[in-house]
Design an enzyme around this catalytic site. Structure first.
Site, short mmCIF file in Angstrom:
data_model
loop_
_atom_site.label_atom_id
_atom_site.label_comp_id
_atom_site.label_asym_id
_atom_site.label_seq_id
_atom_site.Cartn_x
_atom_site.Cartn_y
_atom_site.Cartn_z
N THR A 150 10.31 -6.31 -12.13
CA THR A 150 9.67 -7.67 -12.14
C THR A 150 8.78 -7.96 -11.07
O THR A 150 8.95 -7.70 -9.92
CB THR A 150 11.01 -8.58 -12.11
OG1 THR A 150 12.05 -8.24 -13.21
CG2 THR A 150 10.71 -9.99 -12.08
N ASN A 189 -6.89 1.98 10.84
CA ASN A 189 -6.39 1.10 11.59
C ASN A 189 -6.38 0.79 13.08
O ASN A 189 -6.20 -0.24 13.73
CB ASN A 189 -5.07 0.86 10.99
CG ASN A 189 -4.24 2.03 10.81
OD1 ASN A 189 -5.01 3.24 10.43
ND2 ASN A 189 -3.17 2.12 11.31
N ALA A 244 0.77 -1.04 -0.08
CA ALA A 244 0.08 0.04 -0.08
C ALA A 244 0.98 1.31 0.04
O ALA A 244 0.39 2.09 -0.63
CB ALA A 244 -0.92 0.02 1.31
N THR A 245 1.92 1.26 0.71
CA THR A 245 2.96 2.30 0.78
C THR A 245 3.24 2.86 -0.77
O THR A 245 3.11 4.03 -0.94
CB THR A 245 3.97 2.33 1.60
OG1 THR A 245 3.51 1.87 2.83
CG2 THR A 245 5.00 3.31 1.56
N CYS A 285 6.04 4.60 20.55
CA CYS A 285 6.86 3.51 21.28
C CYS A 285 6.53 3.46 22.95
O CYS A 285 5.69 4.33 23.10
CB CYS A 285 8.45 3.85 21.06
SG CYS A 285 9.18 5.12 21.97
N SER A 318 -3.30 -3.91 0.56
CA SER A 318 -2.01 -4.62 1.07
C SER A 318 -2.06 -6.09 1.40
O SER A 318 -3.18 -6.27 2.35
CB SER A 318 -1.48 -3.68 2.44
OG SER A 318 -0.19 -4.22 2.38
N HIS A 347 -0.78 -8.50 3.19
CA HIS A 347 -0.85 -9.19 4.55
C HIS A 347 -1.74 -8.55 5.33
O HIS A 347 -2.04 -9.20 6.44
CB HIS A 347 0.70 -8.80 4.94
CG HIS A 347 1.06 -7.31 5.32
ND1 HIS A 347 1.43 -6.58 4.49
CD2 HIS A 347 0.82 -6.88 6.55
CE1 HIS A 347 1.47 -5.40 5.01
NE2 HIS A 347 1.23 -5.62 6.26
N GLN A 352 -7.32 -1.89 5.37
CA GLN A 352 -7.88 -2.45 6.66
C GLN A 352 -9.38 -3.01 6.21
O GLN A 352 -9.85 -3.88 6.96
CB GLN A 352 -7.98 -1.40 7.72
CG GLN A 352 -6.70 -1.08 8.44
CD GLN A 352 -6.10 -2.07 9.17
OE1 GLN A 352 -6.63 -2.81 9.60
NE2 GLN A 352 -4.62 -2.10 9.26
N1 PLP Z 1 -2.85 2.00 5.29
C1 PLP Z 1 -3.04 1.50 6.31
C2 PLP Z 1 -4.56 1.64 6.87
C3 PLP Z 1 -2.31 0.66 6.94
O1 PLP Z 1 -2.81 -0.03 8.06
C4 PLP Z 1 -1.00 -0.06 6.46
C5 PLP Z 1 -0.13 -0.85 7.16
O2 PLP Z 1 -0.04 -1.05 8.15
C6 PLP Z 1 -0.57 0.79 4.94
C7 PLP Z 1 -1.38 1.62 4.58
C8 PLP Z 1 1.00 0.54 4.82
O3 PLP Z 1 0.74 -0.62 4.18
P1 PLP Z 1 2.06 -1.49 3.52
O4 PLP Z 1 3.03 -1.77 4.58
O5 PLP Z 1 1.87 -2.60 2.76
O6 PLP Z 1 2.90 -0.53 2.64
#
Ligand code: PLP
Length: 369
Positions: free
Chosen positions: A219, A130, A50-51, A311, A178, A180, A158
């Site tokens: 790739t 999230n 997603a980033t 943290c 994303s 995962h 999410q």
């Molecule tokens: N957007 C949301 C709401 C997320 O929770 C996350 C990851 O935690 C991301 C974007 C970023 O995803 P990625 O780690 O696949 O780049």
């Protein structure tokens, strides 16, 4: 995924039989994802996550259309990948409006309505948050945006597998996922771009061999994409059962923690939406009076949970999402988030809630009278 590490190891861009096998697997995954979110296969572009998709939309639009329209709107509870990318293009001259959300974490349609101007190129709103689990009214937000003539992007990371995600109902132009976050492997994601006339032009951020119709060179990670496609299919086939199952587990855990806190006479609040139909089914975010997070983490080593701060040190900044929904610093710094999932068992929830109860009583700042 396994055969694509070993037997079918061809590069999906290679023009020979090994390459064709991999390309076929990629196209199957594209079809699985398109069917999961109700769009056309040609509208799906593979990325590393997603980033990357977020950077491609925001920077790509700014570079392609910024000289015509330079205003972007987003909300205060977006993921850092969105907020930091806006911060970067703001330094290059873009105008950014960050809209507040309400105390349940929702961007209210009226707030958006009054912020859009003729200069607004893009509105981006997180589908489901999230941290506190708020599921925005995407249909309405996208509709308002389109009626005003701007483009609409949603970070739906999410949402897939937790919410019915249907692009036939949401008139958005861009969406990212994303892998995962729906039980696929890490390091894979997608960007959805709606096919329309005139065609949306995004400036590619990675140039090279011209993969993914020139939009994202590099790739393709065949095993990860195969796994992501399969994961998307599984989580959408079982969607309603999984939502019910996650809710049951979340509610069970919540009740046990609440009973424990009440028995110890400790005050707490559950954060996020009150209407459970508008809250992610696996999310439990709670602030516990005078909880010392660093101590809590020490006393709860075998439960994986998230804290409300960046943290665990005493000087840690509280989460900007919790601050945005109105929590003061003390409350935000004594906030924890537990999530349940497909593979969580009730036995684990029993064990976790007992351990959580004990850890809470051992981790509170003493009451100084
Ligand atoms: N957007 C949301 C709401 C997320 O929770 C996350 C990851 O935690 C991301 C974007 C970023 O995803 P990625 O780690 O696949 O780049």
């Amino acid at each position: 995924m396994k055969p694509y590490f070993t037997d079918f190891f061809g590069n999906a861009a290679s023009q020979h039989s090994l390459g064709f096998q991999s390309a076929q697997a990629i196209e199957k995954a594209r079809a699985q994802i398109a069917s999961a979110i109700h769009c056309q296969e040609k509208e799906i572009y593979f990325t590393s996550g997603a980033t990357e998709s977020i950077n491609l939309v925001i920077r790509g639009l700014w570079q392609s259309y910024g000289s015509q329209k330079n205003h972007f709107i987003t909300s205060s509870v977006e993921h850092k990948a969105v907020l930091e990318t806006y911060e970067a293009i703001e330094k290059q001259g873009a105008k950014i409006t960050i809209l507040p959300v309400n105390s349940e974490g929702f961007l209210e349609p009226e707030t958006l309505q009054s912020a859009i101007t003729e200069d607004t190129l893009l509105v981006s709103v997180i589908y489901a948050n999230n941290e506190v689990g708020s599921i925005n009214d995407l249909e309405r937000l996208a509709k308002i945006t389109k009626e005003k003539g701007s483009l609409f992007f949603t970070d739906a990371v999410q949402a897939l597998g937790k919410v019915e995600l249907n692009l036939e109902k949401i008139p958005g132009d861009f969406l990212c996922l994303s892998s995962h976050k729906f039980y696929g492997p890490k390091g894979a994601g997608i960007l959805y771009i709606r096919e329309q006339k005139p065609r949306l032009r995004l400036q590619a951020q990675l140039t090279g061999g011209g993969h993914e119709k020139g939009l994202r060179s590099g790739t393709l990670n065949v095993p990860a994409i195969v796994g992501m496609g399969e994961a998307a299919e599984i989580c959408t086939q079982k969607l309603n059962d999984e939502i019910n199952d996650m809710r049951k587990k979340r509610d069970y855990l919540q009740k046990k923690i609440e009973q424990n806190l009440m028995a110890q006479n400790i005050s707490f609040q559950i954060n996020g939406p009150k209407d459970l139909d508008r809250k992610l089914p696996h999310n439990l975010n709670l602030s516990i009076d005078r909880l010392q997070l660093s101590e809590f983490q020490k006393h709860l080593p075998f439960v994986a949970f998230s804290t409300g701060s960046a943290c665990s040190s005493a000087s840690a900044k509280p989460s900007y999402v919790l601050t945005a929904i109105g929590l003061d610093d003390d409350k935000a710094k004594s906030t924890v988030r537990f999530s349940v999932g497909r593979f969580t068992s009730f036995e684990e929830l029993d064990a976790a809630s007992d351990a959580i109860g004990q850890a809470i009583s051992a981790s509170r700042i003493p009451d100084i009278l």
